[in-house]
Each structure stands twice: as C-alpha cells, then as structure tokens.
Write a protein that holds these residues in place. Structure first.
Motif, PDB file in Angstrom:
ATOM      1  N   LEU A 188      50.822  31.709  17.715  1.00  0.00           N
ATOM      2  CA  LEU A 188      50.758  32.943  16.930  1.00  0.00           C
ATOM      3  C   LEU A 188      50.075  34.072  17.679  1.00  0.00           C
ATOM      4  N   THR A 189      49.046  33.746  18.458  1.00  0.00           N
ATOM      5  CA  THR A 189      48.392  34.789  19.244  1.00  0.00           C
ATOM      6  C   THR A 189      49.320  35.277  20.347  1.00  0.00           C
ATOM      7  N   GLY A 190      50.082  34.337  20.930  1.00  0.00           N
ATOM      8  CA  GLY A 190      50.971  34.707  22.024  1.00  0.00           C
ATOM      9  C   GLY A 190      52.201  35.473  21.593  1.00  0.00           C
ATOM     10  N   ILE A 191      52.742  35.149  20.401  1.00  0.00           N
ATOM     11  CA  ILE A 191      54.005  35.772  20.001  1.00  0.00           C
ATOM     12  C   ILE A 191      53.865  36.751  18.840  1.00  0.00           C
ATOM     13  N   GLY A 192      52.725  36.702  18.121  1.00  0.00           N
ATOM     14  CA  GLY A 192      52.582  37.511  16.909  1.00  0.00           C
ATOM     15  C   GLY A 192      52.764  39.000  17.137  1.00  0.00           C
ATOM     16  N   GLY A 193      52.130  39.515  18.181  1.00  0.00           N
ATOM     17  CA  GLY A 193      52.255  40.941  18.465  1.00  0.00           C
ATOM     18  C   GLY A 193      53.669  41.328  18.856  1.00  0.00           C
ATOM     19  N   GLY A 194      54.314  40.464  19.645  1.00  0.00           N
ATOM     20  CA  GLY A 194      55.682  40.744  20.066  1.00  0.00           C
ATOM     21  C   GLY A 194      56.668  40.704  18.914  1.00  0.00           C
ATOM     22  N   VAL A 195      56.475  39.750  17.998  1.00  0.00           N
ATOM     23  CA  VAL A 195      57.350  39.666  16.827  1.00  0.00           C
ATOM     24  C   VAL A 195      57.196  40.912  15.966  1.00  0.00           C
ATOM     25  N   THR A 196      55.951  41.320  15.722  1.00  0.00           N
ATOM     26  CA  THR A 196      55.705  42.526  14.924  1.00  0.00           C
ATOM     27  C   THR A 196      56.309  43.749  15.584  1.00  0.00           C
ATOM     28  N   ARG A 197      56.149  43.845  16.892  1.00  0.00           N
ATOM     29  CA  ARG A 197      56.739  44.949  17.660  1.00  0.00           C
ATOM     30  C   ARG A 197      58.246  45.001  17.483  1.00  0.00           C
ATOM     31  N   ASP A 198      58.907  43.865  17.646  1.00  0.00           N
ATOM     32  CA  ASP A 198      60.365  43.831  17.556  1.00  0.00           C
ATOM     33  C   ASP A 198      60.859  44.148  16.154  1.00  0.00           C
ATOM     34  N   VAL A 199      60.143  43.652  15.148  1.00  0.00           N
ATOM     35  CA  VAL A 199      60.542  43.927  13.759  1.00  0.00           C
ATOM     36  C   VAL A 199      60.448  45.424  13.473  1.00  0.00           C
ATOM     37  N   LEU A 200      59.363  46.057  13.892  1.00  0.00           N
ATOM     38  CA  LEU A 200      59.198  47.493  13.662  1.00  0.00           C
ATOM     39  C   LEU A 200      60.210  48.314  14.462  1.00  0.00           C
ATOM     40  N   ALA A 201      60.691  47.736  15.562  1.00  0.00           N
ATOM     41  CA  ALA A 201      61.689  48.433  16.367  1.00  0.00           C
ATOM     42  C   ALA A 201      63.114  48.121  15.909  1.00  0.00           C
ATOM     43  N   GLY A 202      63.240  47.295  14.852  1.00  0.00           N
ATOM     44  CA  GLY A 202      64.555  46.956  14.345  1.00  0.00           C
ATOM     45  C   GLY A 202      65.330  46.015  15.241  1.00  0.00           C
ATOM     46  N   ARG A 203      64.601  45.165  15.972  1.00  0.00           N
ATOM     47  CA  ARG A 203      65.245  44.234  16.885  1.00  0.00           C
ATOM     48  C   ARG A 203      65.030  42.792  16.415  1.00  0.00           C
ATOM     49  N   LYS A 204      65.897  41.898  16.895  1.00  0.00           N
ATOM     50  CA  LYS A 204      65.682  40.486  16.645  1.00  0.00           C
ATOM     51  C   LYS A 204      64.540  40.020  17.543  1.00  0.00           C
ATOM     52  N   PRO A 205      63.472  39.436  16.975  1.00  0.00           N
ATOM     53  CA  PRO A 205      62.348  38.977  17.799  1.00  0.00           C
ATOM     54  C   PRO A 205      62.797  37.980  18.860  1.00  0.00           C
ATOM     55  N   LEU A 206      62.196  38.079  20.046  1.00  0.00           N
ATOM     56  CA  LEU A 206      62.550  37.190  21.138  1.00  0.00           C
ATOM     57  C   LEU A 206      62.416  35.719  20.769  1.00  0.00           C
TER      58      LEU A 206
END
Length: 201
Positions: A125-143
């Motif tokens: 969660l620490t490793g991917i949490g920020g990236g998932v939130t970033r992608d969601v706010l950018a309207g992208r499918k999270p990596l």
C-alpha cells in the motif's frame, strides 16, 4: 537514517511522477500540485490508516511537503522540449518511488512487531497507494490493475524485510536498487500475469 533517506527519495520520485502525469493530461498548475502531492503522500496515509499510525504525522513533515510542491512546480516551469526529451525515462520515477516507499512501508510495520501479512500489505500500500490515487485522479487505469507486474515487487520488499535477513543499511539500499531494476526489467520485457478474457454475451 535509511528510513529518512528512502522517504526523501520516494517523495521526490512520486511527486515528479504525479506532476508529469498531470502535465501529460494538460492540467493547470493547481492540478500539477494536487497530483504531485497525492502521489508523494497518498500511500503513506493509507498505510498509516491500516496499521494504526497517526495520520496527522503527515503535517509534521514540513520539509518533505515543501519538497513535493517544489518538485511539482519545477517540472511545471521547465520547457516542454526538455520534458518531451526525457519522456522515455518517466517510468523510472515511478519505479524509484515504488522501491523506496515499499521498503519504507515494510520497515514501519515491522518496527511495530506486526505479522508478515501486515508487513506485506504495508509495503504494497505504501508502494502503490500514491500511484493508484494519482492515476485515478488523472482518469487512468492504475498500473497495479493492469497486466504488468508491479505490486509484486512491493510484496517482495515486505517479505524480505519481515524475514529479518537485512540487518545492514547497505543491504536495504541494495534491496531498493533490486526492486527498481526488477520493475524496469519487467516493463522492458513485458512480464505479466495471465489474464482471463471475458466474453461479452
């Protein structure tokens, strides 16, 4: 010392990743700040919620907060030609953030004496949490939800740290380097988990 170093590395890398994503989506300066901020700190906030760490500790990291906004602002003002020239290396920021924050998350949980499952989840969660939130706010499918191998490397950090075989600082930095390399290699050679096709009726 290692925890602090990885924190700085992770914040810089994910703030840059968030800012670059915002720029690619043609967001304004405020959008660049928001994506840079959530990418840098989103994973840590989610981790703290799950393992009982105080969330308000985020606001005590004033230097890191300023660093995230500084990195985001710097990328916003850089010439577009510079950003386009380095576009091929953007994924490296994400890989660096993944490596730094997954180890940091695992260390945080392990120091609290939590079991393996908690340490592994904290690392992921620490490793991917920020990236998932970033992608969601950018309207992208999270990596992490694509077929690419991504969260597995964060899981690796959690398992190795919980095993207690890394007792020296240099070993933690070696693990960080290994995770970054594995992420980049898996991306380069298209390693992925099997997918099941879903037929429409």
């Amino acid at each position: 010392m290692v925890w602090d170093s990885l924190n700085v590395i992770g914040v810089i890398a994910f703030a840059a990743s968030g800012a670059l994503t915002a720029l690619e989506e043609k967001y304004d300066l405020f959008g660049v700040w928001v994506l840079g901020f959530v990418a840098a700190f989103g994973g840590g906030v989610i981790r703290n919620l799950l393992i009982g760490e105080p969330i308000l500790s985020l606001w005590e990291q004033k230097t890191l907060l300023y660093t995230a906004f500084g990195v985001s602002t710097l990328l916003f003002v850089l010439p577009t030609s510079w950003l386009l020239r380095g576009k091929g290396t953007w994924v490296l920021f994400d890989a660096i953030g993944l490596g730094a924050f997954s180890i940091q998350g695992a260390l945080t949980a392990a120091e609290k004496g939590l079991p393996l499952i908690a340490v592994a989840i904290a690392a992921i969660l620490t490793g991917i949490g920020g990236g998932v939130t970033r992608d969601v706010l950018a309207g992208r499918k999270p990596l992490v939800f694509r077929k690419e191998i991504y969260a597995t490397w964060a899981l690796l950090a959690g398992v190795v740290i919980q095993a207690g075989v890394l007792v020296q600082e240099w070993q933690l930095y070696l693990l960080f380097t290994l995770i970054v390399i594995l992420r980049m290699v898996s991306l380069r050679f298209h390693w992925h988990f099997p997918q099941r096709p879903f037929l429409k009726t």
